[in-house]
Motif scaffolding. Structure first.
Motif, PDB file in Angstrom:
ATOM      1  N   HIS A  52       0.803  -1.226   0.000  1.00  0.00           N
ATOM      2  CA  HIS A  52       0.000   0.000   0.000  1.00  0.00           C
ATOM      3  C   HIS A  52       0.837   1.279   0.000  1.00  0.00           C
ATOM      4  CE1 HIS A  52      -3.381   2.621   0.628  1.00  0.00           C
ATOM      5  NE2 HIS A  52      -2.762   3.148   1.677  1.00  0.00           N
ATOM      6  N   GLY A  53       1.795   1.412   0.871  1.00  0.00           N
ATOM      7  CA  GLY A  53       2.585   2.638   0.960  1.00  0.00           C
ATOM      8  C   GLY A  53       3.384   2.917  -0.301  1.00  0.00           C
ATOM      9  N   ALA A  54       4.029   1.899  -0.823  1.00  0.00           N
ATOM     10  CA  ALA A  54       4.813   2.057  -2.052  1.00  0.00           C
ATOM     11  C   ALA A  54       3.895   2.356  -3.237  1.00  0.00           C
ATOM     12  CB  ALA A  54       5.634   0.805  -2.315  1.00  0.00           C
ATOM     13  N   ARG A  55       2.732   1.721  -3.268  1.00  0.00           N
ATOM     14  CA  ARG A  55       1.759   1.977  -4.338  1.00  0.00           C
ATOM     15  C   ARG A  55       1.290   3.432  -4.291  1.00  0.00           C
ATOM     16  NH1 ARG A  55      -1.773  -2.416  -4.236  1.00  0.00           N
ATOM     17  NH2 ARG A  55      -2.321  -1.649  -2.203  1.00  0.00           N
ATOM     18  N   ARG A  56       1.077   3.942  -3.094  1.00  0.00           N
ATOM     19  CA  ARG A  56       0.648   5.339  -2.937  1.00  0.00           C
ATOM     20  C   ARG A  56       1.753   6.284  -3.433  1.00  0.00           C
ATOM     21  NH1 ARG A  56      -0.212   5.504   2.376  1.00  0.00           N
ATOM     22  NH2 ARG A  56       1.930   6.163   2.694  1.00  0.00           N
ATOM     23  N   ASP A  57       2.995   6.002  -3.052  1.00  0.00           N
ATOM     24  CA  ASP A  57       4.110   6.851  -3.471  1.00  0.00           C
ATOM     25  C   ASP A  57       4.301   6.827  -4.987  1.00  0.00           C
ATOM     26  OD1 ASP A  57       4.536   7.487  -0.816  1.00  0.00           O
ATOM     27  OD2 ASP A  57       6.220   6.088  -0.574  1.00  0.00           O
ATOM     28  N   LEU A  58       4.313   5.646  -5.574  1.00  0.00           N
ATOM     29  CA  LEU A  58       4.451   5.559  -7.026  1.00  0.00           C
ATOM     30  C   LEU A  58       3.228   6.159  -7.707  1.00  0.00           C
ATOM     31  CD1 LEU A  58       6.030   4.708  -9.503  1.00  0.00           C
ATOM     32  CD2 LEU A  58       5.006   2.418  -9.276  1.00  0.00           C
ATOM     33  N   GLY A  59       2.066   5.982  -7.098  1.00  0.00           N
ATOM     34  CA  GLY A  59       0.838   6.554  -7.651  1.00  0.00           C
ATOM     35  C   GLY A  59       0.900   8.066  -7.774  1.00  0.00           C
ATOM     36  N   ARG A  60       1.581   8.726  -6.842  1.00  0.00           N
ATOM     37  CA  ARG A  60       1.746  10.188  -6.936  1.00  0.00           C
ATOM     38  C   ARG A  60       2.562  10.567  -8.166  1.00  0.00           C
ATOM     39  NH1 ARG A  60       3.413  10.148  -1.188  1.00  0.00           N
ATOM     40  NH2 ARG A  60       1.492  10.169  -0.026  1.00  0.00           N
ATOM     41  N   LEU A  61       3.635   9.829  -8.407  1.00  0.00           N
ATOM     42  CA  LEU A  61       4.444  10.081  -9.605  1.00  0.00           C
ATOM     43  C   LEU A  61       3.650   9.793 -10.876  1.00  0.00           C
ATOM     44  CD1 LEU A  61       7.901   8.536  -8.648  1.00  0.00           C
ATOM     45  CD2 LEU A  61       7.382  10.945  -9.015  1.00  0.00           C
ATOM     46  N   VAL A  62       2.931   8.699 -10.870  1.00  0.00           N
ATOM     47  CA  VAL A  62       2.145   8.318 -12.040  1.00  0.00           C
ATOM     48  C   VAL A  62       1.052   9.352 -12.310  1.00  0.00           C
ATOM     49  CG1 VAL A  62       0.548   6.576 -12.955  1.00  0.00           C
ATOM     50  CG2 VAL A  62       2.695   5.869 -11.883  1.00  0.00           C
TER      51      VAL A  62
END
Length: 96
Positions: free
Chosen positions: A52-62
């Motif tokens: 979840h945390g990594a997905r949220r962080d990458l999601g911001r970049l995406v």
């Protein structure tokens, strides 16, 4: 996915976004699989498997990538086909 796949996909967008206007080639040489749309597919696939945390962080970049890609492309008025059935990014035109 392979080690470095996210970095490679992000680098393809970085290369493309340095080009002027709608010229969003992800590589100096055109080759199937190197389009920015393919890079976006790779990022989408990776996000499905991240915690979840990594997905949220990458999601911001995406999200920032998506905003810039949408800003520099137009909706493709053509018919839906096997390519455009995927993510919305495949149904954008960058040839104007």
């Amino acid at each position: 996915m392979w080690p470095g796949a996210v970095a490679y996909a992000l680098a393809r967008f970085e290369w493309a976004f340095r080009q002027p206007g709608c010229y969003l080639n992800a590589s100096p040489v055109w080759q199937p699989g190197l389009e920015v749309e393919s890079a976006r597919d790779d990022l989408e696939e990776v996000m499905l498997h991240l915690p979840h945390g990594a997905r949220r962080d990458l999601g911001r970049l995406v999200a920032r990538i998506d905003d810039e890609f949408e800003r520099r492309t137009l909706p493709d008025p053509g018919p839906v086909n096997a390519v455009t059935v995927g993510g919305w990014w495949w149904s954008r035109s960058r040839d104007y």
